[in-house]
Design a protein around this motif. Structure first.
Motif, short mmCIF file in Angstrom:
data_model
loop_
_atom_site.label_atom_id
_atom_site.label_comp_id
_atom_site.label_asym_id
_atom_site.label_seq_id
_atom_site.Cartn_x
_atom_site.Cartn_y
_atom_site.Cartn_z
N ASN A 264 0.80 -1.22 0.00
CA ASN A 264 0.00 0.00 0.00
C ASN A 264 0.83 1.27 0.00
OD1 ASN A 264 -2.22 -1.62 0.06
ND2 ASN A 264 -3.04 -0.88 1.99
N MET A 265 2.14 1.12 0.16
CA MET A 265 3.02 2.29 0.17
C MET A 265 3.74 2.43 -1.17
SD MET A 265 4.75 2.30 3.98
CE MET A 265 5.50 0.68 3.88
N SER A 266 4.29 3.61 -1.41
CA SER A 266 5.14 3.84 -2.57
C SER A 266 6.59 3.88 -2.12
CB SER A 266 4.78 5.17 -3.26
OG SER A 266 3.46 5.15 -3.74
N MET A 267 7.47 3.41 -2.99
CA MET A 267 8.89 3.45 -2.68
C MET A 267 9.65 4.15 -3.79
SD MET A 267 11.58 0.48 -1.50
CE MET A 267 11.88 -0.27 -3.10
N LEU A 268 10.53 5.07 -3.41
CA LEU A 268 11.42 5.74 -4.34
C LEU A 268 12.81 5.13 -4.16
CD1 LEU A 268 10.41 9.45 -3.57
CD2 LEU A 268 9.12 7.70 -4.80
N SER A 269 13.43 4.74 -5.25
CA SER A 269 14.75 4.11 -5.16
C SER A 269 15.57 4.44 -6.40
CB SER A 269 14.61 2.59 -5.00
OG SER A 269 13.94 2.03 -6.12
N ILE A 270 16.83 4.03 -6.40
CA ILE A 270 17.72 4.37 -7.51
C ILE A 270 17.34 3.64 -8.80
CG2 ILE A 270 19.67 5.09 -6.09
CD1 ILE A 270 20.81 2.28 -6.35
N GLU A 271 16.59 2.55 -8.66
CA GLU A 271 16.05 1.85 -9.83
C GLU A 271 14.73 1.22 -9.44
OE1 GLU A 271 18.67 -0.81 -12.06
OE2 GLU A 271 17.01 -2.24 -12.28
N SER A 272 13.70 1.46 -10.23
CA SER A 272 12.38 0.91 -9.91
C SER A 272 12.26 -0.51 -10.45
CB SER A 272 11.27 1.80 -10.49
OG SER A 272 11.28 1.73 -11.91
N SER A 273 11.25 -1.19 -9.93
CA SER A 273 10.92 -2.51 -10.45
C SER A 273 9.81 -2.36 -11.49
CB SER A 273 10.45 -3.42 -9.31
OG SER A 273 9.18 -2.99 -8.84
#
Length: 527
Positions: A264-273
């Motif tokens: 239910n959350m969003s994640m920001l990262s150096i590369e998305s899936s």
């Protein structure tokens, strides 16, 4: 007969008028003074965006490793008893931008930093020096006239979560009242936690912190407002590291992003899936200017660079990956002799962590080749942009399908795309292809690349930009827009869960990009 009472009043009418006027002046002065002193109140009056209630918040955010003062929390405009804006008040620029930061138990962030000697970055055991300067690392002492003084650091590419958290502490629209927040930030250092247990630990140990985090979050009142869909976290590793799909001990990573609450959350990262609730934001580079003027000076410097190489590649071959095209790229670079510069990063051949070595090559090159590596993306993308070197991509998952908030949708405006699905399809002569590029197009591409520089750097955590938006600003804007779109769905009576965490099997496919690029190449070869 004359009334004695009215007669007496009338006889003293001038004095009565003066008395009324005097009382009125006292009342007016008292009103103005109270308005002035109200501004000095230790409380900040804010308006609940959803309910129109006037709420008081504390003057500082009880969180983090650096003190946050009143200046960090912005008030909403004053309202009357009905919740309407009072005439003459200024519109608050933080409306729709307020962020509430969860005060997590220290095991989820601060303890990881304090135990930095237990962390691993893959090549050496000590991450502690890289945590200096709020996650930027030690300042580069010998820029060798390649870099600007005081703005360049030995930044580790996996410390995005620490850098982002420290920049969030300076965000101008923080609030302690979660009921007015447009987004809830969860400062969990997921990447650092996972790096403790990369090798030699079972899945139970690897998932322990993730399970503890979602349990803690789900018990908080903020969770129930949108069941976590207004929550986001930031990770300094690729999103795939948090999407282990089984409990086999030999499988890589944690299953954080497959936990029901985490979905239910969003994640920001150096590369998305390829899942819809993962978003990519730029890798941290080593350039962290503290003033807009430093960015402008650097951009001007890159426009004046003498570029003696047609193209360059900084990296190592990947023989362990059967379809890796890096070997072909290295072979053609070596065969091109003076046209190409190879920076060999294979097992310590060159210190490619030192930006002096990397930037020296990229600043001298017209094109910088950016094939996939261990994963789709690489920090070298953003190093090449910093150097004003036109990136050449071979796969849409390296940039185009990733950094949708930071890079232009029209990817032909700033890059060259040579689609190669795998090694068996390699039919490119890099030297000949890039030599055919018209000079005027090269100049246009380079200028667009240089214009992108402010958008891909994380500026100093101790200052704020006057006029430019950096990578942090654009990431915050992107996640706020994402969460607001969910609220619009709710107001329209739609289910915000539909599609929110779905997988997109076509996210990294070639078809969409290949079709448009085919038309571009037809025009390109006619010039």
């Amino acid at each position: 007969m004359e009334n004695p009472i009215t007669s007496k009043c009338c006889n003293h009418q001038p004095w009565f008028v003066l008395l009324v006027f005097f009382v009125f002046c006292i009342e007016l002065f008292s009103f103005d003074y109270s308005g002035l002193t109200a501004k000095k109140s230790a409380l900040v009056t804010v308006l609940d965006d959803n309910h129109g209630n006037v709420i008081n918040t504390q003057s500082s955010l009880p969180h983090g490793f650096t003190e946050i003062t009143n200046a960090s929390v912005s008030p909403l405009p004053k309202t009357d008893e009905k919740g309407d804006l009072k005439v003459g008040t200024e519109i608050d620029s933080c409306v729709g931008r307020y962020i509430f930061v969860h005060d997590l138990p220290s095991r989820f962030n601060e303890d990881l930093v304090n135990n930095c000697r237990l962390l691993t970055r893959g090549t050496d055991k000590n991450m502690c020096p890289y945590l200096d300067n709020l996650g930027f690392g030690p300042e580069i002492e010998n820029p060798e006239d390649v870099l600007m003084n005081n703005s360049w650091f030995l930044t580790n590419q996996f410390l995005l979560e620490v850098i982002f958290h420290n920049k969030m502490k300076r965000y101008e629209c923080l609030t302690n009242d979660s009921s007015i927040a447009s987004a809830i930030y969860v400062p969990f250092y997921a990447g650092l936690d996972m790096s403790l247990y990369l090798w030699g630990f079972n899945t139970t140990v690897r998932d322990s912190a993730s399970l503890g985090l979602v349990k803690w979050l789900s018990e908080k009142p903020e969770w129930k407002r949108m069941w976590g869909r207004d929550h986001f976290l930031v990770a300094g590793r690729i999103a795939w590291d948090f999407r282990r799909q089984s409990d086999n001990e030999t499988d890589w990573g944690s299953k954080l992003r497959f936990l029901p609450e985490s979905k239910n959350m969003s994640m920001l990262s150096i590369e998305s899936s390829s899942w819809n609730n993962d978003y990519a934001i730029p890798y941290p580079t080593c350039f962290h200017p503290s003033k807009d003027s430093e960015i402008f000076q650097w951009q001007d410097r890159m426009r004046r660079q003498n570029r003696q190489y047609l193209f360059s590649f900084a990296g190592a071959p990947r023989p362990e990956y059967q379809n890796s095209i890096r070997g072909k790229i290295i072979d053609q670079c070596l065969a091109s002799k003076s046209q190409c510069k190879l920076l060999d990063c294979n097992y310590g051949a060159t210190n490619c962590d030192n930006p002096v070595n990397v930037m020296k090559v990229f600043q001298s090159s017209i094109f910088c080749l950016q094939p996939p590596g261990d994963s789709y993306t690489r920090r070298s993308i953003f190093d090449s942009i910093l150097a004003g070197c036109i990136p050449v991509f071979f796969h849409p998952g390296t940039a185009y399908a990733q950094y949708i908030w930071h890079l232009p949708k029209n990817y032909t405006a700033y890059s060259v795309y040579l689609p190669v699905k795998d090694l068996s399809e390699w039919k490119i002569n890099l030297n000949e292809t890039l030599l055919r590029m018209p000079e005027d197009r090269i100049l246009r591409l380079r200028e667009e690349v240089i214009k992108l520089i402010p958008r891909v750097v994380y500026t100093s955590s101790r200052s704020r930009s006057e006029t430019l938006e950096d990578a942090f600003d654009l990431a915050v804007k992107g996640i706020l827009d994402r969460i607001e779109s969910l609220r619009v769905m709710i107001r329209e009576g739609k289910d915000p869960s539909i599609g929110f965490a779905d997988g997109d099997d076509y996210k990294y496919t070639f078809s969409t990009y290949d079709t448009s690029m085919l038309n571009h190449f037809k025009i390109f070869h006619m010039v």
